[in-house]
Motif scaffolding. Structure first.
Motif, mmCIF file in Angstrom:
data_model
loop_
_atom_site.group_PDB
_atom_site.id
_atom_site.type_symbol
_atom_site.label_atom_id
_atom_site.label_comp_id
_atom_site.label_asym_id
_atom_site.label_seq_id
_atom_site.Cartn_x
_atom_site.Cartn_y
_atom_site.Cartn_z
ATOM 1 N N GLN A 191 5.129 3.359 0.682
ATOM 2 C CA GLN A 191 4.440 2.666 1.772
ATOM 3 C C GLN A 191 3.630 3.657 2.605
ATOM 4 O O GLN A 191 2.500 3.365 3.004
ATOM 5 C CB GLN A 191 5.446 1.935 2.650
ATOM 6 C CG GLN A 191 6.139 0.792 1.909
ATOM 7 C CD GLN A 191 6.731 -0.246 2.838
ATOM 8 O OE1 GLN A 191 6.913 0.012 4.030
ATOM 9 N NE2 GLN A 191 7.015 -1.417 2.290
ATOM 10 N N GLN A 194 0.556 4.435 0.677
ATOM 11 C CA GLN A 194 -0.395 3.316 0.645
ATOM 12 C C GLN A 194 -1.289 3.362 1.879
ATOM 13 O O GLN A 194 -2.518 3.234 1.794
ATOM 14 C CB GLN A 194 0.360 1.979 0.597
ATOM 15 C CG GLN A 194 1.000 1.693 -0.751
ATOM 16 C CD GLN A 194 1.988 0.544 -0.697
ATOM 17 O OE1 GLN A 194 2.275 0.002 0.376
ATOM 18 N NE2 GLN A 194 2.522 0.176 -1.844
ATOM 19 N N GLU A 217 1.636 -4.532 -3.771
ATOM 20 C CA GLU A 217 0.845 -3.337 -3.477
ATOM 21 C C GLU A 217 -0.640 -3.630 -3.685
ATOM 22 O O GLU A 217 -1.489 -3.257 -2.865
ATOM 23 C CB GLU A 217 1.282 -2.193 -4.393
ATOM 24 C CG GLU A 217 0.547 -0.885 -4.152
ATOM 25 C CD GLU A 217 1.138 0.274 -4.966
ATOM 26 O OE1 GLU A 217 1.743 1.159 -4.348
ATOM 27 O OE2 GLU A 217 0.997 0.280 -6.209
ATOM 28 N N TYR A 220 -1.869 -5.806 -0.853
ATOM 29 C CA TYR A 220 -1.862 -5.061 0.403
ATOM 30 C C TYR A 220 -3.065 -4.111 0.501
ATOM 31 O O TYR A 220 -3.672 -3.974 1.550
ATOM 32 C CB TYR A 220 -0.558 -4.262 0.529
ATOM 33 C CG TYR A 220 -0.462 -3.481 1.823
ATOM 34 C CD1 TYR A 220 -0.232 -4.132 3.028
ATOM 35 C CD2 TYR A 220 -0.628 -2.101 1.839
ATOM 36 C CE1 TYR A 220 -0.160 -3.433 4.214
ATOM 37 C CE2 TYR A 220 -0.564 -1.387 3.017
ATOM 38 C CZ TYR A 220 -0.319 -2.057 4.215
ATOM 39 O OH TYR A 220 -0.267 -1.358 5.384
ATOM 40 N N GLN A 249 1.873 -2.488 7.411
ATOM 41 C CA GLN A 249 2.969 -2.790 6.481
ATOM 42 C C GLN A 249 3.760 -4.021 6.899
ATOM 43 O O GLN A 249 4.236 -4.770 6.044
ATOM 44 C CB GLN A 249 3.909 -1.581 6.358
ATOM 45 C CG GLN A 249 3.297 -0.388 5.640
ATOM 46 C CD GLN A 249 3.093 -0.620 4.150
ATOM 47 O OE1 GLN A 249 3.525 -1.624 3.592
ATOM 48 N NE2 GLN A 249 2.396 0.307 3.505
#
Lengths: 274, 254
Positions: A191, A194, A217, A220, A249
């Motif tokens: 995370q 990302q 993912e 996102y 997130q």
């Protein structure tokens, strides 16, 4: 849900994927590729616009990585063409950077973090005098300040992947091609990275192509999610992700639109596997 | 150094001292005639006398020089040829079987051929050393270049590195552990062949010193030469270990 699936996929599995934001940067036109006598990808049409973030999902063996290698110029299509800003992609370009999944193999174990970033600067012929400052800057940008003198085997997996990202940024890329870059990392590290990649893409304005098998993912990160089906690999679904940026997130993943897209993508994958 | 390592060092020193004392005892007890087996005291005296008054120092230097020249020759040739063969799969397929055939030949077997071609000359000795030490060098370099991570070649392509930079910046450092291992083997082979070459061609060195001492029953001089050979082998191996630990520092994992 089924209606949305049909709506976003009007032309069936072979529909051309043309939705884009800016001028086309990378484009696959009618691409087929056969490797070792096996047809890996069939009839791929994909255009990626300037500054766009495109994610590709699909089961393993559906040709996601092959598609990335084609876009990188590491493979040549058997039919059709790959174009980078209207020039045919016949070999890899220095302004198109690749981030590999297996960071442990893609880094030079005999060079420190500094040396690994320096490799890219040596390759693009950056003036010697500016290199040290540039390395410090890049390492700080990916969250590795003060780690310049560590060897890769002294770093955690997440740090090694950050280092690989720093090296690719040293190429001043206008396109970032990422091949399941976080596949081998634990959830928390993942995370963090990302968000790191999103902020890098935003600050550099780089066009991004991100291969993953993690559907959440993909939603996102992406402006657009492309789903591939296997045997032979082909584009089967395209979802435009209209979630506000910058993404977060917690709030993004709770957004009803995120949940709707997630549902749609899961349904698609389930249907494809059935 | 950790205390346990210091303790081991002293223990090994003790073993060496015990060995010298046993040697002294055996020669004092005259179990073997002193004509053939001098005690460490006489061997040491011969060594000091040979270096301060005789030619032993010059001979020692001659041996070291030959060993190092032959070794460097073999190392350089081995790395260059090995890099070419190792980086091409096709070259490996073509040349591999022939290398495997020539490799197990004892280097001393080519000495007669070298003598007939080059005579009892310095060039002959260097050729024999270089030839014998080339094989371990060549095979380990080929192995090192063949084992370069393929992903790194892709990284090089993506970065647009030209071929010669790929060899210099990727393949060579990646093969370094194998190359250093080959150089270590080659060094041992070089020392052996230096002594053989000197004995056969009567070049000024420890090999001829040992041979002549033996023929004239000067066993103390013979042992002095052998001791110096031992020292040479030991020191050169230590130096290489030191260089290796500096060169391959990145392999230490933490």
């Amino acid at each position: 849900m089924n209606k949305a699936y049909e709506a976003s996929n009007p032309g069936g599995p072979h529909a051309a994927v043309t939705a884009q934001t800016g001028a086309p940067v990378l484009a696959a036109k009618g691409v087929h590729i056969t490797l070792g006598g096996r047809k890996i990808l069939q009839d791929i049409d994909l255009t990626i616009g300037e500054g766009e973030f495109v994610c590709v999902v699909g089961a393993s063996g559906c040709g996601k990585t092959t598609l990335l290698r084609l876009l990188a110029g590491l493979y040549q299509p058997s039919e059709g063409s790959i174009r980078y800003r209207d020039k045919e992609m016949l070999k890899p370009r220095q302004d198109v950077a690749i981030i590999f999944q297996d960071y442990g193999k893609a880094l030079l174990p005999w060079r420190t973090a500094r040396g690994n970033v320096a490799l890219a600067l040596e390759a693009i012929g950056a003036p010697r005098a500016t290199r040290d400052a540039r390395i410090e800057e890049l390492l700080a940008k990916v969250g590795l300040p003060g780690e310049a003198d560590k060897y890769p085997n002294q770093m955690s997996g997440g740090m090694q992947q950050r280092l690989q990202i720093a090296r690719s940024l040293a190429q001043n890329p206008s396109v970032l091609l990422m091949d399941e870059p976080f596949g081998a990392l634990d959830a928390m590290t993942r995370q963090g990275l990302q968000d790191e990649v999103l902020s890098i893409a935003r600050s550099t304005g780089a066009t991004s192509f991100f291969v993953t098998h993690d559907l959440e993912e993909a939603i996102y990160l992406g402006d657009r999610v492309v789903g591939l089906l296997a045997n032979p690999g082909r584009v089967a679904i395209t979802l435009d992700v209209k979630l506000p940026r910058p993404r977060d997130q917690l709030t993004t993943r709770e957004d009803p639109e995120f949940l709707r897209l997630r549902r749609e993508l899961f349904d698609f994958i389930k249907k494809a596997e059935a | 150094m950790k205390p346990s390592r210091i303790a081991w060092f002293f223990a090994s020193l003790l073993v060496a001292c015990g060995f010298v004392m046993l040697w002294q005892y055996l020669s004092d007890a005259r179990l073997v005639s002193p004509v053939f087996l001098p005690g460490p005291d006489r061997a040491w005296a011969a060594l000091v006398r040979g270096i301060t008054q005789g030619e032993l120092g010059a001979r020692w230097l001659g041996t070291i020089e030959r060993m190092i020249y032959g070794w460097l020759l073999a190392s350089f040739a081995g790395i260059v040829i090995g890099a070419f063969i190792g980086s091409s799969e096709r070259a490996r397929a073509y040349v591999g079987p022939m290398l495997e055939l020539i490799r197990p030949l004892p280097a001393s077997a080519v000495v007669p051929l070298a003598i007939s071609l080059l005579g009892l000359s310095e060039a002959m000795v260097l050729t024999v050393i270089g030839f014998g030490a080339l094989w371990p060098m060549l095979l380990s370099t080929v192995h090192g270049f063949a084992a370069v991570e393929p992903r790194l070649y892709e990284v090089s392509r993506a970065l647009g590195l030209p071929q010669w930079k790929v060899i210099l910046k990727i393949a060579l450092p990646s093969s370094m552990p194998d190359i250093v291992a080959g150089m270590r083997l080659a060094l041992t082979v070089s020392l052996i062949l230096t002594v053989i070459g000197e004995m056969l061609a009567s070049r000024e060195g420890l090999g001829s010193h040992i041979l002549i001492s033996a023929r004239s029953f000067r066993s103390a001089d013979l042992f002095a030469g052998v001791i110096l050979l031992g020292v040479t082998g030991y020191v050169s191996a230590m130096a290489l270990t030191l260089a290796e630990s500096r060169l391959l520092r990145w392999r230490e994992s933490h």
